[in-house]
Design a protein around this motif. Structure first.
Motif, PDB file in Angstrom:
ATOM      1  N   TRP A 198      36.438  43.177  31.722  1.00  0.00           N
ATOM      2  CA  TRP A 198      37.754  43.542  32.267  1.00  0.00           C
ATOM      3  C   TRP A 198      37.750  43.446  33.783  1.00  0.00           C
ATOM      4  O   TRP A 198      38.676  42.910  34.388  1.00  0.00           O
ATOM      5  CB  TRP A 198      38.111  44.965  31.828  1.00  0.00           C
ATOM      6  N   HIS A 202      39.829  40.684  35.798  1.00  0.00           N
ATOM      7  CA  HIS A 202      40.893  41.266  36.611  1.00  0.00           C
ATOM      8  C   HIS A 202      40.807  40.804  38.066  1.00  0.00           C
ATOM      9  O   HIS A 202      41.828  40.607  38.720  1.00  0.00           O
ATOM     10  CB  HIS A 202      40.795  42.792  36.538  1.00  0.00           C
ATOM     11  N   GLU A 203      39.570  40.632  38.569  1.00  0.00           N
ATOM     12  CA  GLU A 203      39.383  40.351  39.990  1.00  0.00           C
ATOM     13  C   GLU A 203      39.187  38.870  40.316  1.00  0.00           C
ATOM     14  O   GLU A 203      39.322  38.475  41.472  1.00  0.00           O
ATOM     15  CB  GLU A 203      38.183  41.139  40.520  1.00  0.00           C
TER      16      GLU A 203
END
Length: 313
Positions: A198, A202-203
Protein backbone atom coordinates in the motif's frame (compact mmCIF):
# COMPACT_ATOMS: atom_id res chain seq x y z
CA UNK A 1 -4.58 32.10 -4.19
CA UNK A 2 -1.24 33.02 -2.59
CA UNK A 3 0.94 30.19 -1.43
CA UNK A 4 3.14 30.36 1.63
CA UNK A 5 6.54 28.95 0.85
CA UNK A 6 8.24 29.91 4.09
CA UNK A 7 9.24 27.54 6.88
CA UNK A 8 9.42 28.56 10.49
CA UNK A 9 11.89 26.09 11.91
CA UNK A 10 15.45 26.05 13.20
CA UNK A 11 18.02 25.94 10.44
CA UNK A 12 20.31 22.92 10.34
CA UNK A 13 23.54 23.16 8.41
CA UNK A 14 23.91 20.63 5.56
CA UNK A 15 26.79 18.98 7.47
CA UNK A 16 24.70 18.54 10.63
CA UNK A 17 21.86 17.09 8.59
CA UNK A 18 24.26 14.69 6.87
CA UNK A 19 25.57 13.46 10.23
CA UNK A 20 22.04 12.79 11.48
CA UNK A 21 21.18 10.79 8.37
CA UNK A 22 24.45 8.82 8.71
CA UNK A 23 23.62 7.85 12.30
CA UNK A 24 20.14 6.76 11.19
CA UNK A 25 21.65 4.66 8.36
CA UNK A 26 23.99 2.80 10.71
CA UNK A 27 21.26 2.25 13.30
CA UNK A 28 18.93 0.80 10.67
CA UNK A 29 21.72 -1.35 9.19
CA UNK A 30 22.46 -2.93 12.59
CA UNK A 31 18.75 -3.42 13.20
CA UNK A 32 18.31 -5.17 9.84
CA UNK A 33 21.11 -7.62 10.65
CA UNK A 34 19.64 -8.27 14.13
CA UNK A 35 16.15 -8.84 12.73
CA UNK A 36 17.34 -11.26 10.04
CA UNK A 37 19.42 -13.18 12.59
CA UNK A 38 16.51 -13.22 15.02
CA UNK A 39 14.11 -14.36 12.31
CA UNK A 40 16.40 -17.23 11.30
CA UNK A 41 17.00 -18.33 14.92
CA UNK A 42 13.33 -18.13 15.89
CA UNK A 43 11.90 -19.32 12.57
CA UNK A 44 9.77 -16.18 12.37
CA UNK A 45 8.93 -14.98 8.88
CA UNK A 46 7.32 -11.90 10.43
CA UNK A 47 10.71 -10.79 11.77
CA UNK A 48 12.36 -11.35 8.42
CA UNK A 49 9.50 -9.47 6.74
CA UNK A 50 10.02 -6.54 9.07
CA UNK A 51 13.79 -6.79 8.44
CA UNK A 52 13.30 -6.52 4.67
CA UNK A 53 10.96 -3.59 5.23
CA UNK A 54 13.58 -1.97 7.43
CA UNK A 55 16.21 -2.68 4.76
CA UNK A 56 14.11 -0.66 2.32
CA UNK A 57 14.05 2.15 4.89
CA UNK A 58 17.84 2.03 5.11
CA UNK A 59 18.01 2.18 1.31
CA UNK A 60 15.78 5.25 1.42
CA UNK A 61 18.11 6.84 3.97
CA UNK A 62 21.13 6.06 1.79
CA UNK A 63 19.34 7.52 -1.24
CA UNK A 64 18.51 10.65 0.75
CA UNK A 65 22.09 10.97 1.97
CA UNK A 66 23.63 10.55 -1.50
CA UNK A 67 21.01 12.83 -3.05
CA UNK A 68 21.72 15.54 -0.46
CA UNK A 69 25.37 15.42 -1.49
CA UNK A 70 24.88 15.21 -5.25
CA UNK A 71 22.04 17.76 -5.37
CA UNK A 72 24.40 20.45 -4.05
CA UNK A 73 26.50 20.26 -7.17
CA UNK A 74 25.97 23.28 -9.41
CA UNK A 75 24.54 22.99 -12.90
CA UNK A 76 27.10 22.35 -15.63
CA UNK A 77 27.26 21.73 -19.36
CA UNK A 78 26.13 18.11 -18.91
CA UNK A 79 23.33 18.77 -16.40
CA UNK A 80 22.09 22.24 -17.25
CA UNK A 81 19.22 22.03 -14.75
CA UNK A 82 21.46 20.72 -11.98
CA UNK A 83 21.51 17.35 -10.21
CA UNK A 84 18.43 17.54 -7.98
CA UNK A 85 16.44 14.98 -9.96
CA UNK A 86 18.73 12.14 -8.97
CA UNK A 87 16.59 11.86 -5.86
CA UNK A 88 13.46 11.31 -7.95
CA UNK A 89 15.08 8.58 -10.05
CA UNK A 90 16.41 6.83 -6.94
CA UNK A 91 13.02 7.02 -5.26
CA UNK A 92 11.35 5.36 -8.25
CA UNK A 93 13.88 2.51 -8.10
CA UNK A 94 13.37 2.18 -4.36
CA UNK A 95 9.58 2.03 -4.57
CA UNK A 96 9.71 -0.51 -7.41
CA UNK A 97 11.98 -2.73 -5.31
CA UNK A 98 9.65 -2.28 -2.35
CA UNK A 99 6.70 -3.52 -4.43
CA UNK A 100 8.64 -6.66 -5.39
CA UNK A 101 9.59 -7.31 -1.75
CA UNK A 102 5.99 -6.84 -0.61
CA UNK A 103 4.67 -9.24 -3.27
CA UNK A 104 7.24 -11.88 -2.28
CA UNK A 105 6.39 -11.61 1.43
CA UNK A 106 2.67 -11.82 0.66
CA UNK A 107 3.29 -15.07 -1.21
CA UNK A 108 5.48 -16.55 1.55
CA UNK A 109 3.00 -15.56 4.25
CA UNK A 110 0.14 -17.22 2.35
CA UNK A 111 2.18 -20.43 2.01
CA UNK A 112 2.85 -20.47 5.77
CA UNK A 113 -0.85 -20.13 6.51
CA UNK A 114 -1.27 -23.62 5.09
CA UNK A 115 1.43 -25.12 7.37
CA UNK A 116 2.44 -22.72 10.17
CA UNK A 117 5.96 -23.54 11.48
CA UNK A 118 6.99 -23.39 15.13
CA UNK A 119 8.54 -20.04 16.05
CA UNK A 120 10.36 -18.66 19.10
CA UNK A 121 8.17 -16.05 20.77
CA UNK A 122 10.81 -14.55 23.08
CA UNK A 123 13.20 -13.85 20.20
CA UNK A 124 10.42 -12.11 18.30
CA UNK A 125 9.50 -9.94 21.30
CA UNK A 126 13.10 -8.95 22.11
CA UNK A 127 14.12 -8.11 18.53
CA UNK A 128 10.79 -6.36 17.97
CA UNK A 129 11.43 -4.12 20.97
CA UNK A 130 14.90 -3.28 19.64
CA UNK A 131 13.32 -2.38 16.27
CA UNK A 132 10.84 -0.12 18.03
CA UNK A 133 13.73 1.68 19.73
CA UNK A 134 15.63 2.19 16.46
CA UNK A 135 12.51 3.45 14.68
CA UNK A 136 12.01 5.97 17.48
CA UNK A 137 15.69 7.05 17.24
CA UNK A 138 15.45 7.55 13.46
CA UNK A 139 12.25 9.56 13.83
CA UNK A 140 13.93 11.76 16.44
CA UNK A 141 17.00 12.32 14.24
CA UNK A 142 14.88 13.39 11.27
CA UNK A 143 12.20 15.35 13.18
CA UNK A 144 13.71 18.81 12.80
CA UNK A 145 14.90 18.11 9.23
CA UNK A 146 11.56 16.93 7.85
CA UNK A 147 9.92 20.34 8.17
CA UNK A 148 11.95 21.74 5.28
CA UNK A 149 12.35 18.71 3.02
CA UNK A 150 9.67 16.60 1.36
CA UNK A 151 12.15 13.75 1.01
CA UNK A 152 13.20 13.73 4.69
CA UNK A 153 9.56 14.14 5.74
CA UNK A 154 8.75 10.95 3.81
CA UNK A 155 11.50 9.17 5.75
CA UNK A 156 10.18 10.56 9.04
CA UNK A 157 6.62 9.43 8.37
CA UNK A 158 7.90 6.09 7.09
CA UNK A 159 9.75 5.45 10.36
CA UNK A 160 6.70 6.34 12.42
CA UNK A 161 4.73 3.76 10.45
CA UNK A 162 7.61 1.29 10.92
CA UNK A 163 7.15 1.68 14.66
CA UNK A 164 3.58 0.46 14.23
CA UNK A 165 4.85 -2.58 12.30
CA UNK A 166 7.29 -3.31 15.15
CA UNK A 167 4.45 -3.08 17.66
CA UNK A 168 2.55 -5.64 15.54
CA UNK A 169 5.57 -7.98 15.56
CA UNK A 170 5.93 -7.68 19.35
CA UNK A 171 2.20 -8.33 19.81
CA UNK A 172 2.48 -11.38 17.58
CA UNK A 173 5.38 -12.74 19.64
CA UNK A 174 3.41 -12.18 22.85
CA UNK A 175 0.43 -14.12 21.45
CA UNK A 176 2.73 -17.01 20.52
CA UNK A 177 4.16 -17.05 24.07
CA UNK A 178 0.75 -16.84 25.75
CA UNK A 179 -1.40 -19.04 23.51
CA UNK A 180 1.04 -20.86 21.18
CA UNK A 181 -0.92 -19.42 18.27
CA UNK A 182 1.49 -20.15 15.44
CA UNK A 183 -0.87 -18.70 12.83
CA UNK A 184 -0.11 -15.24 14.16
CA UNK A 185 3.33 -15.20 12.48
CA UNK A 186 2.12 -15.62 8.87
CA UNK A 187 -0.88 -13.35 9.61
CA UNK A 188 1.46 -10.57 10.83
CA UNK A 189 3.71 -11.22 7.80
CA UNK A 190 0.78 -10.76 5.42
CA UNK A 191 -0.22 -7.61 7.29
CA UNK A 192 3.29 -6.13 6.97
CA UNK A 193 3.46 -7.14 3.29
CA UNK A 194 0.09 -5.53 2.63
CA UNK A 195 1.23 -2.35 4.33
CA UNK A 196 4.47 -2.30 2.28
CA UNK A 197 2.52 -2.70 -0.96
CA UNK A 198 0.00 0.00 0.00
CA UNK A 199 2.78 2.41 0.97
CA UNK A 200 4.83 1.81 -2.19
CA UNK A 201 1.85 1.95 -4.58
CA UNK A 202 0.54 5.06 -2.82
CA UNK A 203 3.85 6.95 -3.06
CA UNK A 204 5.28 5.79 -6.39
CA UNK A 205 2.95 8.11 -8.28
CA UNK A 206 4.89 11.18 -7.14
CA UNK A 207 8.24 10.24 -8.74
CA UNK A 208 6.46 8.99 -11.88
CA UNK A 209 4.56 12.27 -12.18
CA UNK A 210 7.76 14.30 -11.80
CA UNK A 211 9.69 12.23 -14.35
CA UNK A 212 6.75 12.51 -16.76
CA UNK A 213 7.08 16.31 -16.46
CA UNK A 214 3.63 16.53 -14.90
CA UNK A 215 2.38 19.76 -13.34
CA UNK A 216 3.24 20.00 -9.61
CA UNK A 217 0.22 18.56 -7.74
CA UNK A 218 0.06 21.47 -5.30
CA UNK A 219 -0.38 24.00 -8.12
CA UNK A 220 -3.63 24.70 -9.97
CA UNK A 221 -2.73 25.25 -13.66
CA UNK A 222 -5.94 27.22 -14.25
CA UNK A 223 -5.03 29.59 -11.41
CA UNK A 224 -1.52 30.09 -12.84
CA UNK A 225 -2.94 30.88 -16.28
CA UNK A 226 -5.47 33.28 -14.78
CA UNK A 227 -2.72 35.09 -12.86
CA UNK A 228 -0.70 35.63 -16.05
CA UNK A 229 -3.72 36.79 -18.03
CA UNK A 230 -4.63 39.32 -15.30
CA UNK A 231 -1.45 41.27 -16.02
CA UNK A 232 -2.32 44.43 -17.94
CA UNK A 233 -1.52 44.16 -21.64
CA UNK A 234 -1.77 40.35 -21.84
CA UNK A 235 -4.35 39.19 -24.40
CA UNK A 236 -3.92 35.50 -23.58
CA UNK A 237 -1.44 32.65 -23.35
CA UNK A 238 -1.00 29.25 -25.00
CA UNK A 239 1.50 26.38 -25.27
CA UNK A 240 1.59 26.19 -21.46
CA UNK A 241 4.14 23.81 -19.94
CA UNK A 242 3.96 23.70 -16.14
CA UNK A 243 6.37 21.19 -14.63
CA UNK A 244 8.72 20.44 -11.76
CA UNK A 245 12.47 20.73 -12.27
CA UNK A 246 13.40 19.55 -8.77
CA UNK A 247 11.73 18.90 -5.44
CA UNK A 248 11.22 22.57 -4.59
CA UNK A 249 11.47 24.13 -8.05
CA UNK A 250 8.39 24.47 -10.24
CA UNK A 251 8.83 25.92 -13.72
CA UNK A 252 6.62 27.47 -16.39
CA UNK A 253 7.28 27.71 -20.13
CA UNK A 254 4.58 29.46 -22.17
CA UNK A 255 3.78 31.78 -25.07
CA UNK A 256 2.29 35.12 -24.04
CA UNK A 257 0.18 37.11 -26.52
CA UNK A 258 0.49 40.87 -25.99
CA UNK A 259 -2.00 43.48 -27.05
CA UNK A 260 -0.74 45.93 -29.67
CA UNK A 261 -0.66 48.85 -27.24
CA UNK A 262 1.44 46.84 -24.75
CA UNK A 263 4.11 45.71 -27.23
CA UNK A 264 6.28 48.78 -26.56
CA UNK A 265 6.50 47.92 -22.86
CA UNK A 266 7.19 44.21 -23.29
CA UNK A 267 9.97 44.14 -20.68
CA UNK A 268 7.70 45.78 -18.10
CA UNK A 269 4.94 43.24 -18.73
CA UNK A 270 7.45 40.38 -18.48
CA UNK A 271 8.69 41.66 -15.13
CA UNK A 272 5.11 41.89 -13.83
CA UNK A 273 4.34 38.33 -14.94
CA UNK A 274 7.45 36.91 -13.29
CA UNK A 275 6.76 38.82 -10.08
CA UNK A 276 3.20 37.47 -9.96
CA UNK A 277 4.36 33.88 -10.59
CA UNK A 278 6.93 34.08 -7.82
CA UNK A 279 4.66 35.80 -5.28
CA UNK A 280 1.52 33.72 -5.81
CA UNK A 281 2.89 30.30 -6.71
CA UNK A 282 6.58 30.20 -5.82
CA UNK A 283 7.50 29.77 -9.50
CA UNK A 284 10.94 31.37 -9.77
CA UNK A 285 11.90 29.80 -13.11
CA UNK A 286 9.83 30.82 -16.13
CA UNK A 287 10.57 31.02 -19.85
CA UNK A 288 8.21 33.39 -21.63
CA UNK A 289 7.96 33.77 -25.41
CA UNK A 290 6.03 36.88 -26.44
CA UNK A 291 3.83 37.21 -29.53
CA UNK A 292 2.17 40.33 -30.93
CA UNK A 293 -1.59 39.77 -31.09
CA UNK A 294 -1.56 40.60 -34.81
CA UNK A 295 0.97 37.84 -35.51
CA UNK A 296 0.08 35.31 -32.82
CA UNK A 297 -0.33 31.59 -33.46
CA UNK A 298 -3.81 30.68 -34.72
CA UNK A 299 -5.57 27.72 -33.13
CA UNK A 300 -2.73 27.09 -30.70
CA UNK A 301 -3.39 24.56 -27.94
CA UNK A 302 -3.60 25.92 -24.42
CA UNK A 303 -1.39 23.08 -23.15
CA UNK A 304 1.40 21.36 -25.05
CA UNK A 305 2.63 22.32 -28.50
CA UNK A 306 -0.36 21.75 -30.77
CA UNK A 307 -1.28 24.28 -33.45
CA UNK A 308 1.49 26.15 -35.22
CA UNK A 309 -0.19 28.15 -37.98
CA UNK A 310 0.78 31.84 -37.72
CA UNK A 311 -1.55 34.66 -38.60
CA UNK A 312 -0.26 36.92 -41.39
CA UNK A 313 1.14 40.24 -40.18
Amino acid sequence: MPHDHGHAHPHLSPESGDRRVQVAIWANALLTVAQIAGGILSGSLALIADALHNLSDMASLVIAFVARKVARRPADSRMTYGYGRIEVVAALINYTTLILVGAYLLYEGAMRLVDPPEVGGWTIVIVGCVALGVDALTAWLTWSMQKGSVNIRALFLHNLSDALASVAVVAGGALILLYDWRLVDPVVTIGIAGYILWLALHEIGGPIRTLMLGAPPELDPAAVIAAVERVEGVAGIHHVHLWQMQEHAAALDTHVVLRAEAWSRLEEVKAEIKAALAAEFGIDHSTLEFEHEARAHRGAALYGCGGTEVRPG
